[in-house]
Scaffold this motif. Sequence first.
Motif, PDB file in Angstrom:
ATOM      1  N   LEU A  38      17.412  73.889 -67.574  1.00  0.00           N
ATOM      2  CA  LEU A  38      17.451  71.994 -67.908  1.00  0.00           C
ATOM      3  C   LEU A  38      18.179  72.043 -68.313  1.00  0.00           C
ATOM      4  O   LEU A  38      18.875  73.021 -69.527  1.00  0.00           O
ATOM      5  N   VAL A  39      19.128  71.823 -67.417  1.00  0.00           N
ATOM      6  CA  VAL A  39      20.533  71.472 -68.397  1.00  0.00           C
ATOM      7  C   VAL A  39      21.174  70.674 -69.161  1.00  0.00           C
ATOM      8  O   VAL A  39      20.633  68.783 -68.375  1.00  0.00           O
ATOM      9  N   LYS A  40      21.578  70.047 -70.034  1.00  0.00           N
ATOM     10  CA  LYS A  40      22.186  68.517 -70.421  1.00  0.00           C
ATOM     11  C   LYS A  40      23.603  69.048 -70.507  1.00  0.00           C
ATOM     12  O   LYS A  40      24.537  69.563 -70.863  1.00  0.00           O
ATOM     13  N   ALA A  41      24.055  68.137 -69.988  1.00  0.00           N
ATOM     14  CA  ALA A  41      26.207  67.951 -69.829  1.00  0.00           C
ATOM     15  C   ALA A  41      26.237  66.079 -70.138  1.00  0.00           C
ATOM     16  O   ALA A  41      25.675  64.950 -69.810  1.00  0.00           O
ATOM     17  N   ASN A  42      27.327  65.853 -70.795  1.00  0.00           N
ATOM     18  CA  ASN A  42      27.790  64.835 -71.133  1.00  0.00           C
ATOM     19  C   ASN A  42      28.340  64.303 -69.588  1.00  0.00           C
ATOM     20  O   ASN A  42      28.384  64.793 -68.809  1.00  0.00           O
ATOM     21  N   MET A  43      28.922  62.686 -70.477  1.00  0.00           N
ATOM     22  CA  MET A  43      29.295  61.379 -69.063  1.00  0.00           C
ATOM     23  C   MET A  43      30.471  62.428 -68.225  1.00  0.00           C
ATOM     24  O   MET A  43      30.749  61.500 -66.936  1.00  0.00           O
ATOM     25  N   ASN A  44      31.303  63.608 -68.757  1.00  0.00           N
ATOM     26  CA  ASN A  44      32.487  63.724 -68.483  1.00  0.00           C
ATOM     27  C   ASN A  44      31.825  65.072 -67.261  1.00  0.00           C
ATOM     28  O   ASN A  44      32.638  65.101 -66.640  1.00  0.00           O
ATOM     29  N   GLY A  45      30.680  65.374 -67.753  1.00  0.00           N
ATOM     30  CA  GLY A  45      30.623  66.786 -66.435  1.00  0.00           C
ATOM     31  C   GLY A  45      31.182  68.008 -67.583  1.00  0.00           C
ATOM     32  O   GLY A  45      30.707  69.045 -67.413  1.00  0.00           O
ATOM     33  N   GLU A  46      30.535  67.567 -68.186  1.00  0.00           N
ATOM     34  CA  GLU A  46      31.351  68.941 -69.533  1.00  0.00           C
ATOM     35  C   GLU A  46      29.521  69.876 -70.026  1.00  0.00           C
ATOM     36  O   GLU A  46      28.845  68.662 -71.071  1.00  0.00           O
ATOM     37  N   PHE A  47      29.781  70.925 -69.754  1.00  0.00           N
ATOM     38  CA  PHE A  47      28.140  71.182 -70.522  1.00  0.00           C
ATOM     39  C   PHE A  47      27.827  71.220 -72.420  1.00  0.00           C
ATOM     40  O   PHE A  47      28.825  71.008 -72.581  1.00  0.00           O
ATOM     41  N   ILE A  48      26.923  70.898 -72.222  1.00  0.00           N
ATOM     42  CA  ILE A  48      27.218  70.912 -73.165  1.00  0.00           C
ATOM     43  C   ILE A  48      25.550  71.942 -74.138  1.00  0.00           C
ATOM     44  O   ILE A  48      26.038  72.980 -75.426  1.00  0.00           O
ATOM     45  N   GLU A  49      24.668  72.289 -73.881  1.00  0.00           N
ATOM     46  CA  GLU A  49      23.379  72.847 -73.866  1.00  0.00           C
ATOM     47  C   GLU A  49      22.565  73.321 -72.809  1.00  0.00           C
ATOM     48  O   GLU A  49      22.657  72.188 -71.686  1.00  0.00           O
ATOM     49  N   GLU A  50      21.413  73.638 -73.093  1.00  0.00           N
ATOM     50  CA  GLU A  50      20.537  74.109 -72.021  1.00  0.00           C
ATOM     51  C   GLU A  50      19.398  74.845 -72.171  1.00  0.00           C
ATOM     52  O   GLU A  50      19.513  74.860 -73.275  1.00  0.00           O
ATOM     53  N   ILE A  51      18.018  74.889 -71.615  1.00  0.00           N
ATOM     54  CA  ILE A  51      16.920  75.319 -71.331  1.00  0.00           C
ATOM     55  C   ILE A  51      16.288  75.927 -70.545  1.00  0.00           C
ATOM     56  O   ILE A  51      16.644  75.218 -69.882  1.00  0.00           O
ATOM     57  N   ARG A  52      15.833  77.138 -70.534  1.00  0.00           N
ATOM     58  CA  ARG A  52      15.448  77.804 -69.821  1.00  0.00           C
ATOM     59  C   ARG A  52      13.783  77.216 -69.674  1.00  0.00           C
ATOM     60  O   ARG A  52      13.566  77.087 -70.722  1.00  0.00           O
ATOM     61  N   LEU A  53      13.396  76.875 -68.168  1.00  0.00           N
ATOM     62  CA  LEU A  53      11.963  76.860 -68.461  1.00  0.00           C
ATOM     63  C   LEU A  53      11.131  77.295 -66.849  1.00  0.00           C
ATOM     64  O   LEU A  53      12.242  77.702 -66.251  1.00  0.00           O
ATOM     65  N   PRO A  54      10.396  77.169 -66.614  1.00  0.00           N
ATOM     66  CA  PRO A  54       9.468  78.210 -65.589  1.00  0.00           C
ATOM     67  C   PRO A  54       9.629  76.691 -63.955  1.00  0.00           C
ATOM     68  O   PRO A  54       8.877  75.739 -63.986  1.00  0.00           O
ATOM     69  N   GLU A  55      10.588  77.440 -63.781  1.00  0.00           N
ATOM     70  CA  GLU A  55      10.736  75.881 -61.850  1.00  0.00           C
ATOM     71  C   GLU A  55      10.702  74.984 -62.501  1.00  0.00           C
ATOM     72  O   GLU A  55      10.116  74.022 -62.026  1.00  0.00           O
ATOM     73  N   PRO A  56      11.702  74.404 -63.525  1.00  0.00           N
ATOM     74  CA  PRO A  56      11.680  73.039 -63.534  1.00  0.00           C
ATOM     75  C   PRO A  56      12.146  72.133 -62.229  1.00  0.00           C
ATOM     76  O   PRO A  56      12.639  72.566 -61.725  1.00  0.00           O
ATOM     77  N   TRP A  57      11.731  70.812 -62.431  1.00  0.00           N
ATOM     78  CA  TRP A  57      11.491  69.848 -61.336  1.00  0.00           C
ATOM     79  C   TRP A  57      11.970  68.295 -61.222  1.00  0.00           C
ATOM     80  O   TRP A  57      12.823  68.646 -61.696  1.00  0.00           O
ATOM     81  N   GLY A  58      10.787  67.654 -61.910  1.00  0.00           N
ATOM     82  CA  GLY A  58      10.784  66.507 -62.416  1.00  0.00           C
ATOM     83  C   GLY A  58      11.433  66.101 -63.631  1.00  0.00           C
ATOM     84  O   GLY A  58      11.444  66.867 -64.527  1.00  0.00           O
ATOM     85  N   VAL A  59      12.064  65.306 -64.170  1.00  0.00           N
ATOM     86  CA  VAL A  59      13.122  65.067 -65.085  1.00  0.00           C
ATOM     87  C   VAL A  59      12.908  63.663 -64.955  1.00  0.00           C
ATOM     88  O   VAL A  59      13.270  62.564 -64.621  1.00  0.00           O
ATOM     89  N   SER A  60      12.257  63.310 -66.607  1.00  0.00           N
ATOM     90  CA  SER A  60      12.982  61.963 -66.619  1.00  0.00           C
ATOM     91  C   SER A  60      12.921  61.717 -68.789  1.00  0.00           C
ATOM     92  O   SER A  60      13.328  62.533 -69.746  1.00  0.00           O
ATOM     93  N   MET A  61      13.019  60.717 -69.340  1.00  0.00           N
ATOM     94  CA  MET A  61      13.405  59.891 -70.180  1.00  0.00           C
ATOM     95  C   MET A  61      12.521  59.855 -70.638  1.00  0.00           C
ATOM     96  O   MET A  61      11.940  58.604 -70.519  1.00  0.00           O
ATOM     97  N   PHE A  62      12.340  59.785 -72.407  1.00  0.00           N
ATOM     98  CA  PHE A  62      11.352  58.907 -73.220  1.00  0.00           C
ATOM     99  C   PHE A  62      11.785  58.559 -74.169  1.00  0.00           C
ATOM    100  O   PHE A  62      12.442  59.511 -74.842  1.00  0.00           O
ATOM    101  N   ALA A  63      11.538  56.881 -74.546  1.00  0.00           N
ATOM    102  CA  ALA A  63      12.075  56.563 -75.781  1.00  0.00           C
ATOM    103  C   ALA A  63      14.039  57.264 -76.664  1.00  0.00           C
ATOM    104  O   ALA A  63      14.474  57.118 -77.019  1.00  0.00           O
ATOM    105  N   ASP A  64      14.553  57.346 -75.198  1.00  0.00           N
ATOM    106  CA  ASP A  64      15.935  57.987 -75.411  1.00  0.00           C
ATOM    107  C   ASP A  64      16.197  58.932 -76.034  1.00  0.00           C
ATOM    108  O   ASP A  64      16.711  59.498 -76.587  1.00  0.00           O
ATOM    109  N   GLU A  65      14.809  60.335 -76.711  1.00  0.00           N
ATOM    110  CA  GLU A  65      15.336  60.669 -77.641  1.00  0.00           C
ATOM    111  C   GLU A  65      13.652  62.406 -77.035  1.00  0.00           C
ATOM    112  O   GLU A  65      14.606  63.670 -77.856  1.00  0.00           O
TER     113      GLU A  65
END
Length: 148
Positions: A38-65
């Motif tokens: 799971l990769v986190k990037a800013n609005m300019n497409g710049e890498f921020i951080e990542e976390i390894r997970l087994p076969e991530p697919w669905g992604v959604s936000m909850f409470a912006d946190e």
Amino acid sequence: YDLPETFSVTEGGNCAMDSQGNVYFAALKYDGSKGDTLVKANMNGEFIEEIRLPEPWGVSMFADEYVVVGCRNKTESMGYVIDAADMIVVGEYLPTSNVVDTGYSGVGIMNNRIYACDHSKTDTIYVSNVLDIPEKPVPVEEFEKKYS
């Protein structure tokens, strides 16, 4: 939204965006034939951080946190709740009955429950028990603005 080649990712899954414009997306970055990060990037497409997970697919936000990630890992499929600021796992969901067939294709939170869609011939939706997700404290400066 074009990612720079330095991201070196393929097999993009779903994505979600927080109110600051950060984008969280599932992708293949290291090994295998399906997503592993799971990769986190800013609005300019710049890498921020990542976390390894087994076969991530669905992604959604909850409470912006929190980022909720459904992993398509066949009978070992899991739903993960990730702290968006720290990119660490703070919760997990695995159905106790009717084990998923091919993996989660979508996942989200509503009414403090995780809803996970099984990507199989039965198209089952699993619902977790009520979650105990701690509320993050309001920053002091925001509290003072709101209540002064």
